[in-house]
Design an enzyme around this catalytic site. Structure first.
Site, short mmCIF file in Angstrom:
data_model
loop_
_atom_site.label_atom_id
_atom_site.label_comp_id
_atom_site.label_asym_id
_atom_site.label_seq_id
_atom_site.Cartn_x
_atom_site.Cartn_y
_atom_site.Cartn_z
N LYS A 13 0.83 -1.22 0.00
CA LYS A 13 0.00 0.00 0.00
C LYS A 13 0.86 1.26 0.00
O LYS A 13 0.59 2.20 -0.73
CB LYS A 13 -0.91 0.06 1.23
CG LYS A 13 -1.95 -1.03 1.30
CD LYS A 13 -2.92 -0.78 2.44
CE LYS A 13 -2.27 -0.78 3.82
NZ LYS A 13 -1.86 -2.07 4.33
N ARG A 88 -10.41 1.05 9.11
CA ARG A 88 -9.88 -0.29 9.39
C ARG A 88 -10.94 -1.19 10.02
O ARG A 88 -10.68 -2.36 10.24
CB ARG A 88 -8.77 -0.18 10.40
CG ARG A 88 -7.31 -0.04 10.03
CD ARG A 88 -6.56 -1.02 9.39
NE ARG A 88 -5.21 -1.32 9.81
CZ ARG A 88 -4.12 -0.61 9.58
NH1 ARG A 88 -4.19 0.57 9.02
NH2 ARG A 88 -2.95 -1.08 9.90
N ARG A 127 11.26 -6.95 6.24
CA ARG A 127 11.04 -5.53 5.94
C ARG A 127 11.77 -4.63 6.94
O ARG A 127 11.67 -4.82 8.14
CB ARG A 127 9.54 -5.24 5.98
CG ARG A 127 9.22 -3.80 5.67
CD ARG A 127 7.77 -3.62 5.33
NE ARG A 127 6.96 -3.35 6.49
CZ ARG A 127 5.72 -2.86 6.41
NH1 ARG A 127 5.16 -2.66 5.22
NH2 ARG A 127 5.02 -2.64 7.49
N ARG A 169 10.41 -2.70 12.21
CA ARG A 169 9.29 -2.25 13.03
C ARG A 169 8.93 -3.32 14.05
O ARG A 169 8.97 -4.52 13.76
CB ARG A 169 8.07 -2.00 12.13
CG ARG A 169 8.00 -0.57 11.64
CD ARG A 169 6.92 -0.38 10.61
NE ARG A 169 5.59 -0.88 11.00
CZ ARG A 169 4.50 -0.70 10.26
NH1 ARG A 169 4.57 -0.05 9.12
NH2 ARG A 169 3.35 -1.17 10.65
N ARG A 180 -1.78 -9.55 12.64
CA ARG A 180 -2.29 -8.40 11.88
C ARG A 180 -3.07 -8.85 10.64
O ARG A 180 -4.04 -8.21 10.24
CB ARG A 180 -1.12 -7.48 11.48
CG ARG A 180 -0.57 -6.69 12.67
CD ARG A 180 0.82 -6.17 12.42
NE ARG A 180 0.89 -5.14 11.42
CZ ARG A 180 1.98 -4.90 10.67
NH1 ARG A 180 3.07 -5.63 10.80
NH2 ARG A 180 1.96 -3.94 9.79
P1 AMP Z 1 -0.02 0.58 9.32
O1 AMP Z 1 1.22 1.40 9.23
O2 AMP Z 1 -1.14 1.09 8.45
O3 AMP Z 1 0.25 -0.90 9.12
O4 AMP Z 1 -0.57 0.74 10.82
C1 AMP Z 1 0.21 0.31 11.92
C2 AMP Z 1 -0.66 0.16 13.15
O5 AMP Z 1 -1.26 1.43 13.46
C3 AMP Z 1 -1.81 -0.81 13.03
O6 AMP Z 1 -1.44 -2.15 13.23
C4 AMP Z 1 -2.73 -0.28 14.15
O7 AMP Z 1 -2.24 -0.65 15.43
C5 AMP Z 1 -2.56 1.22 14.03
N1 AMP Z 1 -3.56 1.82 13.10
C6 AMP Z 1 -3.31 2.50 11.94
N2 AMP Z 1 -4.45 2.91 11.37
C7 AMP Z 1 -5.45 2.47 12.17
C8 AMP Z 1 -6.88 2.54 12.12
N3 AMP Z 1 -7.52 3.16 11.10
N4 AMP Z 1 -7.58 1.97 13.12
C9 AMP Z 1 -6.98 1.36 14.15
N5 AMP Z 1 -5.65 1.22 14.26
C10 AMP Z 1 -4.88 1.78 13.28
#
Ligand code: AMP
Length: 222
Positions: A13, A88, A127, A169, A180
């Site tokens: 993404k 999400r 990653r 990360r 996840r």
């Molecule tokens: P990402 O970088 O998009 O993979 O997001 C990393 C983490 O941020 C996720 O695993 C969640 O813990 C949190 N997060 C990001 N966006 C959201 C969202 N819209 N709702 C809930 N948690 C989020």
């Protein structure tokens, strides 16, 4: 133009978002980046979300709605936005659809990028991310040794805290990745199908090179 890009972690993404931003001139809004920045700055929001994020769980819907309202109220979005990582959950999707109606906005395209779980685990296990420029890359491309300098911005250290620029990360370990993925399947896919009731949605095959995926995205967006 307003776009939402959805998909499991590690499907590409972020990479695809950069390309879309370049061609469409919209602003990339990654809720994951916003939260990671809040953690780094030690803000109240950062303290609230730190632990939840590390174990790969989702931040609460109420908090996320506040984050997104605040971001969408800023005045740099005249050309539109590309939302990456939001909504999400079904609760977020429902609240977001209502919120867009209230502020007279719509979503022109929802992209759902998909790939099999085993491919995702393989990609994310290696990653690494750069603290200085936020680019992500895969150790697979670097042979056996871990690079010291970011190949994108050249940094060795995080400019703010002096830690090594390149890091894995905390939520990119195999156990957390599998969790996840489960969260994506159970909570985020239902959010996508809710958006589909209101806006044009396209499922995109996320397998292949980033260029191949970008071509598939360009085909549905033109
Ligand atoms: P990402 O970088 O998009 O993979 O997001 C990393 C983490 O941020 C996720 O695993 C969640 O813990 C949190 N997060 C990001 N966006 C959201 C969202 N819209 N709702 C809930 N948690 C989020």
């Amino acid at each position: 133009m307003n776009i939402v890009i959805m998909g499991p972690p590690g499907v590409g993404k972020g990479t695809q978002s950069h390309g879309i931003v370049d061609t469409k001139g919209v602003v990339h809004i990654s809720t994951g980046d916003i939260l990671r920045m809040a953690i780094r700055s030690g803000s109240e929001l950062g303290n609230k979300v730190h632990e939840v994020m590390n174990i790969g769980d989702l931040v609460s819907d109420d908090l996320m709605m506040e984050v997104i309202k605040e971001r969408l109220s800023q005045d740099d979005l005249g050309n539109g936005w590309l939302l990456d990582g939001f909504p999400r959950t079904a609760v977020q999707a429902t609240a977001f659809i209502a919120m867009l109606g209230e502020i007279g906005q719509t979503i022109d395209t929802v992209l759902v990028v998909r790939a099999p779980a085993e491919e995702i685990v393989r990609r994310l296990n290696g990653r690494i991310t750069c603290r200085a420029c936020n680019e992500v890359m895969n150790l697979v491309g670097f042979g056996s040794s871990r690079p010291k300098f970011c190949p994108f911005c050249g940094s060795e250290k995080d400019p703010e805290r002096g830690k090594p620029a390149l890091y894995q990360r905390a939520d990119d370990t195999e156990e957390t990745i599998r969790h996840r993925l489960e969260v994506f399947r159970k909570k985020t896919l239902p959010a996508a199908w809710l958006l589909e009731e209101h806006y044009p949605l396209f499922e995109i095959d996320g397998l292949g090179t980033p260029e191949e995926v970008a071509t598939r995205i360009a085909e549905v967006m033109n």
